[in-house]
Design a protein around this motif. Structure first.
Motif, PDB file in Angstrom:
ATOM      1  N   SER A 493       0.815  -1.223   0.000  1.00 36.93           N
ATOM      2  CA  SER A 493       0.000   0.000   0.000  1.00 36.93           C
ATOM      3  C   SER A 493       0.844   1.266   0.000  1.00 36.93           C
ATOM      4  CB  SER A 493      -0.931  -0.002   1.204  1.00 36.93           C
ATOM      5  OG  SER A 493      -0.197  -0.032   2.411  1.00 36.93           O
ATOM      6  N   THR A 494       2.027   1.233   0.642  1.00 33.80           N
ATOM      7  CA  THR A 494       2.844   2.447   0.724  1.00 33.80           C
ATOM      8  C   THR A 494       3.464   2.822  -0.623  1.00 33.80           C
ATOM      9  OG1 THR A 494       4.692   1.062   1.447  1.00 33.80           O
ATOM     10  CG2 THR A 494       3.370   2.124   3.165  1.00 33.80           C
ATOM     11  N   PHE A 495       3.398   1.933  -1.610  1.00 35.38           N
ATOM     12  CA  PHE A 495       3.943   2.237  -2.931  1.00 35.38           C
ATOM     13  C   PHE A 495       2.962   3.040  -3.792  1.00 35.38           C
ATOM     14  CE2 PHE A 495       7.416  -1.196  -3.609  1.00 35.38           C
ATOM     15  CZ  PHE A 495       7.906  -0.942  -2.342  1.00 35.38           C
ATOM     16  N   TRP A 496       1.726   3.194  -3.299  1.00 37.34           N
ATOM     17  CA  TRP A 496       0.677   3.815  -4.102  1.00 37.34           C
ATOM     18  C   TRP A 496       0.368   5.233  -3.638  1.00 37.34           C
ATOM     19  CZ3 TRP A 496      -1.623   1.273  -8.225  1.00 37.34           C
ATOM     20  CH2 TRP A 496      -1.428  -0.112  -8.315  1.00 37.34           C
ATOM     21  N   LEU A 497      -0.063   6.054  -4.570  1.00 42.15           N
ATOM     22  CA  LEU A 497      -0.683   7.346  -4.281  1.00 42.15           C
ATOM     23  C   LEU A 497      -2.167   7.213  -4.604  1.00 42.15           C
ATOM     24  CD1 LEU A 497       1.854   9.898  -5.840  1.00 42.15           C
ATOM     25  CD2 LEU A 497       1.341   9.609  -3.406  1.00 42.15           C
ATOM     26  N   VAL A 498      -3.020   7.434  -3.608  1.00 34.95           N
ATOM     27  CA  VAL A 498      -4.469   7.341  -3.792  1.00 34.95           C
ATOM     28  C   VAL A 498      -5.071   8.686  -3.421  1.00 34.95           C
ATOM     29  CG1 VAL A 498      -6.541   6.008  -3.298  1.00 34.95           C
ATOM     30  CG2 VAL A 498      -4.295   4.932  -3.071  1.00 34.95           C
ATOM     31  N   LEU A 582     -14.267   7.612   6.386  1.00 32.81           N
ATOM     32  CA  LEU A 582     -14.464   6.553   5.404  1.00 32.81           C
ATOM     33  C   LEU A 582     -13.109   6.124   4.859  1.00 32.81           C
ATOM     34  CD1 LEU A 582     -17.406   8.210   3.433  1.00 32.81           C
ATOM     35  CD2 LEU A 582     -17.611   6.334   5.072  1.00 32.81           C
ATOM     36  N   LYS A 583     -12.888   4.821   4.820  1.00 31.27           N
ATOM     37  CA  LYS A 583     -11.649   4.285   4.279  1.00 31.27           C
ATOM     38  C   LYS A 583     -11.986   3.502   3.008  1.00 31.27           C
ATOM     39  CE  LYS A 583      -7.661   1.393   5.566  1.00 31.27           C
ATOM     40  NZ  LYS A 583      -7.082   0.536   6.638  1.00 31.27           N
ATOM     41  N   PHE A 584     -11.608   4.053   1.851  1.00 34.38           N
ATOM     42  CA  PHE A 584     -11.859   3.400   0.569  1.00 34.38           C
ATOM     43  C   PHE A 584     -10.655   2.521   0.226  1.00 34.38           C
ATOM     44  CE2 PHE A 584     -14.447   7.250   0.486  1.00 34.38           C
ATOM     45  CZ  PHE A 584     -15.681   6.740   0.096  1.00 34.38           C
ATOM     46  N   ILE A 585     -10.893   1.231   0.100  1.00 37.58           N
ATOM     47  CA  ILE A 585      -9.816   0.257  -0.099  1.00 37.58           C
ATOM     48  C   ILE A 585      -9.845  -0.223  -1.551  1.00 37.58           C
ATOM     49  CG2 ILE A 585      -8.872  -1.965   0.642  1.00 37.58           C
ATOM     50  CD1 ILE A 585     -10.370  -1.510   3.322  1.00 37.58           C
ATOM     51  N   ILE A 586      -8.679  -0.202  -2.190  1.00 36.18           N
ATOM     52  CA  ILE A 586      -8.532  -0.628  -3.583  1.00 36.18           C
ATOM     53  C   ILE A 586      -7.844  -1.989  -3.584  1.00 36.18           C
ATOM     54  CG2 ILE A 586      -7.759   0.049  -5.880  1.00 36.18           C
ATOM     55  CD1 ILE A 586      -9.620   2.097  -4.405  1.00 36.18           C
ATOM     56  N   GLN A 587      -8.596  -3.047  -3.843  1.00 40.00           N
ATOM     57  CA  GLN A 587      -8.027  -4.403  -3.841  1.00 40.00           C
ATOM     58  C   GLN A 587      -7.484  -4.738  -5.232  1.00 40.00           C
ATOM     59  OE1 GLN A 587     -10.676  -7.830  -3.321  1.00 40.00           O
ATOM     60  NE2 GLN A 587      -9.159  -8.705  -1.896  1.00 40.00           N
ATOM     61  N   VAL A 588      -6.177  -4.946  -5.311  1.00 41.86           N
ATOM     62  CA  VAL A 588      -5.519  -5.243  -6.582  1.00 41.86           C
ATOM     63  C   VAL A 588      -5.717  -6.716  -6.912  1.00 41.86           C
ATOM     64  CG1 VAL A 588      -3.365  -5.069  -7.881  1.00 41.86           C
ATOM     65  CG2 VAL A 588      -3.823  -3.461  -6.003  1.00 41.86           C
ATOM     66  N   CYS A 589      -6.115  -7.003  -8.161  1.00 40.01           N
ATOM     67  CA  CYS A 589      -6.437  -8.371  -8.584  1.00 40.01           C
ATOM     68  C   CYS A 589      -5.457  -8.831  -9.654  1.00 40.01           C
ATOM     69  CB  CYS A 589      -7.873  -8.433  -9.116  1.00 40.01           C
ATOM     70  SG  CYS A 589      -9.102  -7.785  -7.952  1.00 40.01           S
ATOM     71  N   GLY A 590      -4.962 -10.055  -9.534  1.00 44.70           N
ATOM     72  CA  GLY A 590      -3.947 -10.577 -10.442  1.00 44.70           C
ATOM     73  C   GLY A 590      -4.543 -11.331 -11.614  1.00 44.70           C
ATOM     74  N   PHE A 591      -3.718 -11.565 -12.621  1.00 39.39           N
ATOM     75  CA  PHE A 591      -4.163 -12.272 -13.820  1.00 39.39           C
ATOM     76  C   PHE A 591      -4.432 -13.752 -13.560  1.00 39.39           C
ATOM     77  CE2 PHE A 591      -2.227  -8.531 -15.744  1.00 39.39           C
ATOM     78  CZ  PHE A 591      -3.141  -8.227 -16.743  1.00 39.39           C
ATOM     79  N   LEU A 598      -6.695  -7.561   1.888  1.00 38.11           N
ATOM     80  CA  LEU A 598      -7.228  -6.210   2.108  1.00 38.11           C
ATOM     81  C   LEU A 598      -6.343  -5.391   3.046  1.00 38.11           C
ATOM     82  CD1 LEU A 598     -11.080  -6.893   2.378  1.00 38.11           C
ATOM     83  CD2 LEU A 598      -9.823  -5.864   0.479  1.00 38.11           C
ATOM     84  N   GLU A 599      -5.691  -6.058   3.999  1.00 35.51           N
ATOM     85  CA  GLU A 599      -4.834  -5.326   4.945  1.00 35.51           C
ATOM     86  C   GLU A 599      -3.613  -4.715   4.260  1.00 35.51           C
ATOM     87  OE1 GLU A 599      -5.823  -8.450   5.302  1.00 35.51           O
ATOM     88  OE2 GLU A 599      -7.457  -8.100   6.728  1.00 35.51           O
ATOM     89  N   GLU A 600      -3.254  -5.227   3.062  1.00 33.45           N
ATOM     90  CA  GLU A 600      -2.057  -4.740   2.373  1.00 33.45           C
ATOM     91  C   GLU A 600      -2.397  -3.853   1.172  1.00 33.45           C
ATOM     92  OE1 GLU A 600      -0.088  -8.324   1.294  1.00 33.45           O
ATOM     93  OE2 GLU A 600       0.218  -8.983   3.368  1.00 33.45           O
ATOM     94  N   CYS A 601      -3.672  -3.567   0.970  1.00 42.26           N
ATOM     95  CA  CYS A 601      -4.103  -2.837  -0.228  1.00 42.26           C
ATOM     96  C   CYS A 601      -3.965  -1.322  -0.060  1.00 42.26           C
ATOM     97  CB  CYS A 601      -5.567  -3.154  -0.534  1.00 42.26           C
ATOM     98  SG  CYS A 601      -5.858  -4.854  -1.045  1.00 42.26           S
ATOM     99  N   PRO A 602      -3.799  -0.610  -1.164  1.00 38.83           N
ATOM    100  CA  PRO A 602      -3.832   0.856  -1.099  1.00 38.83           C
ATOM    101  C   PRO A 602      -5.221   1.344  -0.680  1.00 38.83           C
ATOM    102  CG  PRO A 602      -3.818   0.101  -3.382  1.00 38.83           C
ATOM    103  CD  PRO A 602      -3.581  -1.103  -2.539  1.00 38.83           C
ATOM    104  N   TYR A 603      -5.272   2.502  -0.063  1.00 40.01           N
ATOM    105  CA  TYR A 603      -6.568   3.024   0.390  1.00 40.01           C
ATOM    106  C   TYR A 603      -6.544   4.552   0.409  1.00 40.01           C
ATOM    107  CZ  TYR A 603      -4.223   3.683   4.917  1.00 40.01           C
ATOM    108  OH  TYR A 603      -3.360   4.072   5.908  1.00 40.01           O
TER     109      TYR A 603
END
Length: 611
Positions: A493-498, A582-591, A598-603
Motif C-alpha cells: 500500500s505504501t507504494f501507491w498514491l491514492v 471513510l476508508k476506501f480500499i482498492i483491492q488489486v487483482c492478479g491475472f 485487504l490489509e495490504e491494499c492501497p486506500y
C-alpha cells in the motif's frame, strides 16, 4: 442491438441482471459495435471483454439521410479535409483502445466527391494501421464508385475500388446463392476479406435469418469466403422462448455447427476464468458473497467456456452457467446437475487451447461446491508433434479408482479455504513439449458407502426431500492454470498514491450524509504495473462518544464495485451520522485470479467534517 448504448453505456456497470450479453466469443473474429450515430464508439465494456477473448472490436462511421449528405459535403470537400477526418478517427481508435472502423456511406454522392472519398478510405486505413497494430477498416457495400447509393450484395467492379484500399468489404444481405462464389472470384487471393452479410432479423436475407441463419452460413462456408452476421441481438429483442440464456445458446449453436470453433483461449499463461457472464444476482470474491444486488457489467465477463448446446433430455447431466447458483468469483459458475449411477461418469469439454508446455511444472487450481456424494474433476488433453494424445485426470482422492480411459490419474490436494462449502483442488503436471489442447469437466459419484450417499450441503426437491442415490449436483467456481514460478507482484500500500476529487456532500434522511467522490490511484515511482481489475470497498469507521474514531470494532468492508482502470466514481454513498471517517480500499487483482489481502491494499481515507 435495439439502437445501441443501453445498459452498456455505464462504464462502471448497471443494475439490470437481464442486460444483453454475448458469451460465444469463440465463434467470432471481429465484433462491430453498430448504431445510427455518425461516429459510434464501442463502449469500453465490449472492448474489454472482446479483447479478453482474442476478438477485435470495430466502431462504426455512418452517413445517412440529409444529415449524412451535409456531413459528406464537408468531409469530402477537399483532399486535406478527407485526410484530417480520417486522422481523427484513427486517433479515436488508438486512444480508446479499439481496433478500427466499419465505414457505411449510406448516401448518394456526386462523382466529383469520389476521389476524396477514396482518399478518406485510404488515409483512414493507413493511419489506423500505423497507430493500432492489427487494426481493420471494413467497407460496407453501399455507395458505388460512381456515387450511386446502390447495394451490390456482392464484391464486383462497382465497389472493388474501395475494397482494394482497405481491409475488407461487408456486403449487403440480399445476395443470391451464387454471389459468394462470384465475390470470391473477384477478390482473388483476398477472398477471406469478403464478408457476406446476413441479417438475423431476416430482412431480404438469403435463407431468412432467424433460426435459419445457418442456411446462409453453409453456403458462405462452402464457397470459402467470410461471413458478417448483423443483429444477433434478435434473440434478445424478440424475446425468443423459453428464456434468453437458452435461446441464445441454441441460436449460436447454429453458427458453431456450420462454421466450427474459431478461438482457442489457452494460449498464454496464467489462464484464469470464473465463468462470469457480466451480469447476475450477486458478486463473490474468493468464495465469499460480497454483494447480493443485481448487476450488469460486460467488462467483468470471465473467459467463457465452450458449452455445446444439446437438448435438455439428451444427457444424464445438464450443465449451464447458472447465475443464481453460488459463485466463487464474480457472478458466474458452471452448474452440473442430473443423475449418475455410482460407477458411471460424465465428461464434457469446456475449453480448447494451443498452449505449448515447457520444462516448468504446470499448476492447476479449481474450486468446487457440491453435494457430498457428487465429485467433479478435470480431464486434461495433451498432444505432441507426433499427434499422440494423452488424457490426464485431475481428481480428488475419492475418484482415483477411475484409471480406465485415462493415461494418467493425478490426485489433487484439497484446500478448504475461507469460504464455507467451497473446496479448492490443486494439481501439478509436467508435460514438457506437449500442447495442452483441451480441458474437460468430469462428473462422478463418490466412492463412498451407500449409507453415506446423502446430500449435506444442498437439499434437493421443492420439499427439501432427501436425494436419491443417483442425484448429482456440483458447481465449478473457477479454473486457474499457471506455471510453477508464477507469482502475482502486488505492490504494498505504501507504494501507491491514492487521491479523491470532485468530493460532493449532500444531506440525507435521519441526519445522514450522501457522498459522491472520484477516487484515483497510481504508483509513486511512476512504474506502469498492469492489473486486470480492482475491487473497491469502503470501511465506515464509527466515532466514539468522545468523538474519536473507534479502533476496537471489527472492520466491515462494504463492496462498492469493480474498476478496470485506475479510478472509480463513488456515487451517492449513504453515510450514517455515527461515522467519523471513510476508508476506501482498492483491492488489486492478479491475472491468475488471486486478490491482494485487504490489509495490504492501497486506500484513501476521507474524514467527515462539519457534521
Amino acid at each position: 442491438m435495439a439502437g445501441g448504448y443501453l445498459d452498456d453505456k455505464w462504464v462502471q456497470g448497471g443494475s439490470n441482471h437481464d442486460a444483453y450479453a454475448i458469451w460465444h466469443w469463440y465463434l467470432m473474429d471481429v465484433f462491430v459495435y453498430f448504431s445510427h450515430n455518425l461516429v459510434t464508439l464501442p463502449p469500453p465494456c465490449w472492448t474489454n471483454t472482446a479483447h479478453r477473448h482474442g476478438v477485435k472490436v470495430l466502431g462504426t462511421f455512418i452517413t445517412e439521410g440529409d444529415d449524412g449528405i451535409a456531413v459528406c459535403h464537408e468531409l469530402l470537400s477537399t483532399k486535406e479535409s478527407a485526410q484530417m477526418y480520417a486522422k481523427l478517427l484513427a486517433e479515436l481508435a488508438a486512444n480508446l483502445g479499439f481496433d478500427g472502423w466499419l465505414l457505411n456511406m449510406e448516401v448518394s454522392l456526386k462523382p466529383e466527391q469520389i476521389p476524396n472519398l477514396k482518399e478518406f478510405v485510404n488515409h483512414l486505413s493507413l493511419t489506423t494501421h500505423s497507430s493500432v497494430p492489427g487494426s481493420l477498416v471494413i467497407w460496407y457495400d453501399s455507395v458505388t464508385i460512381n456515387g450511386d447509393l446502390s447495394w451490390q450484395n456482392e464484391l464486383n467492379e462497382l465497389n472493388k475500388p474501395f475494397f482494394d484500399i482497405c481491409d475488407g468489404i461487408f456486403t449487403n444481405y440480399s445476395w443470391k446463392e451464387d454471389y459468394p462464389r462470384r465475390s470470391a472470384a473477384v477478390a482473388g487471393d483476398r477472398k477471406f476479406d469478403v464478408y457476406m452479410g446476413i441479417d438475423v432479423f431476416g430482412r431480404n436475407t438469403y435463407g431468412g435469418g432467424q433460426w435459419n441463419t445457418n442456411v446462409a452460413l453453409d453456403v458462405i462456408r462452402k464457397d470459402d469466403v467470410s461471413a458478417a452476421i448483423f443483429a444477433p441481438g434478435w434473440v434478445y429483442e424478440t424475446k425468443q422462448e423459453p428464456d434468453f440464456e437458452t435461446a441464445q445458446n441454441r441460436w449460436w449453436s447454429l453458427v458453431e455447427k456450420s462454421w466450427g470453433i474459431e478461438r482457442k483461449y489457452l494460449r498464454t499463461l496464467p489462464f484464469y476464468t470464473n465463468f462470469d457472464q457480466g451480469r447476475g444476482y450477486h458478486i463473490s470474491v474468493d468464495g465469499d458473497q460480497v454483494s447480493d444486488a443485481t448487476w450488469c457489467n460486460i467488462s467483468s465477463q470471465g473467459v467463457q467456456p465452450l458449452l455445446e448446446f444439446v437438448d435438455s433430455t439428451a444427457n444424464s447431466i445438464q450443465l449451464l452457467v447458472d447465475l443464481k447458483q453460488a459463485s466463487y468469483g464474480g457472478g458466474g459458475n458452471i452448474t452440473f446437475k442430473g443423475s449418475l449411477e455410482r460407477d458411471a461418469y460424465f465428461k464434457k469439454r469446456i475449453f480448447q487451447g494451443e498452449f505449448i508446455l515447457t520444462e516448468l511444472p504446470i499448476h492447476f487450481f479449481y474450486s468446487v461446491k457440491s453435494d457430498n456424494n457428487s465429485s467433479l474433476g478435470l480431464v486434461l488433453q495433451f498432444t505432441n508433434s507426433l499427434s499422440n494424445t494423452i488424457s490426464v485426470l485431475l481428481t480428488s482422492h475419492g475418484m482415483d479408482h477411475l484409471p480406465s480411459g485415462f493415461s494418467k490419474v493425478v490426485p489433487t490436494i484439497e484446500h478448504k479455504g475461507n469460504a464455507p462449502g467451497w473446496v479448492i483442488h490443486e494439481g501439478t503436471i509436467e508435460m514438457n513439449g506437449y500442447i495442452l489442447s483441451e480441458i474437460h469437466a468430469l462428473c462422478h459419484r463418490s466412492n463412498a458407502p451407500s449409507n453415506e450417499l446423502r446430500p449435506k450441503s444442498r437439499p434437493f426437491g421443492p420439499d427439501h426431500t432427501v436425494a436419491s442415490s443417483t442425484d448429482y449436483f456440483a458447481v465449478l467456481g473457477h479454473i486457474t492454470v499457471k506455471t510453477s514460478n508464477y507469482k502475482p507482484d502486488f505492490p504494498v500500500s505504501t507504494f501507491w498514491l491514492v487521491d479523491g476529487e470532485y468530493i460532493n456532500w449532500n444531506s440525507g434522511p435521519q441526519d445522514s450524509r450522501i457522498l459522491s467522490v472520484k477516487i484515483s490511484w497510481k504508483l509513486k515511482d511512476g512504474k506502469n504495473f498492469v492489473f486486470p481489475h480492482y475491487n473497491v470497498y469502503v470501511e465506515k469507521i464509527p466515532k466514539l462518544a468522545d468523538g474519536n474514531p473507534s479502533t476496537t470494532l471489527e472492520d466491515v468492508h462494504e463492496y462498492l464495485g469493480v474498476a478496470h482502470v485506475n479510478c472509480f466514481y463513488v456515487s451517492e454513498l449513504k453515510v450514517p451520522p455515527s461515522i467519523s471517517s471513510l476508508k476506501f480500499i482498492i483491492q488489486v487483482c492478479g491475472f491468475d485470479g488471486t486478490n491482494q489481502n485487504l490489509e495490504e491494499c492501497p486506500y484513501y481515507q476521507l474524514e467527515i467534517k462539519g457534521l
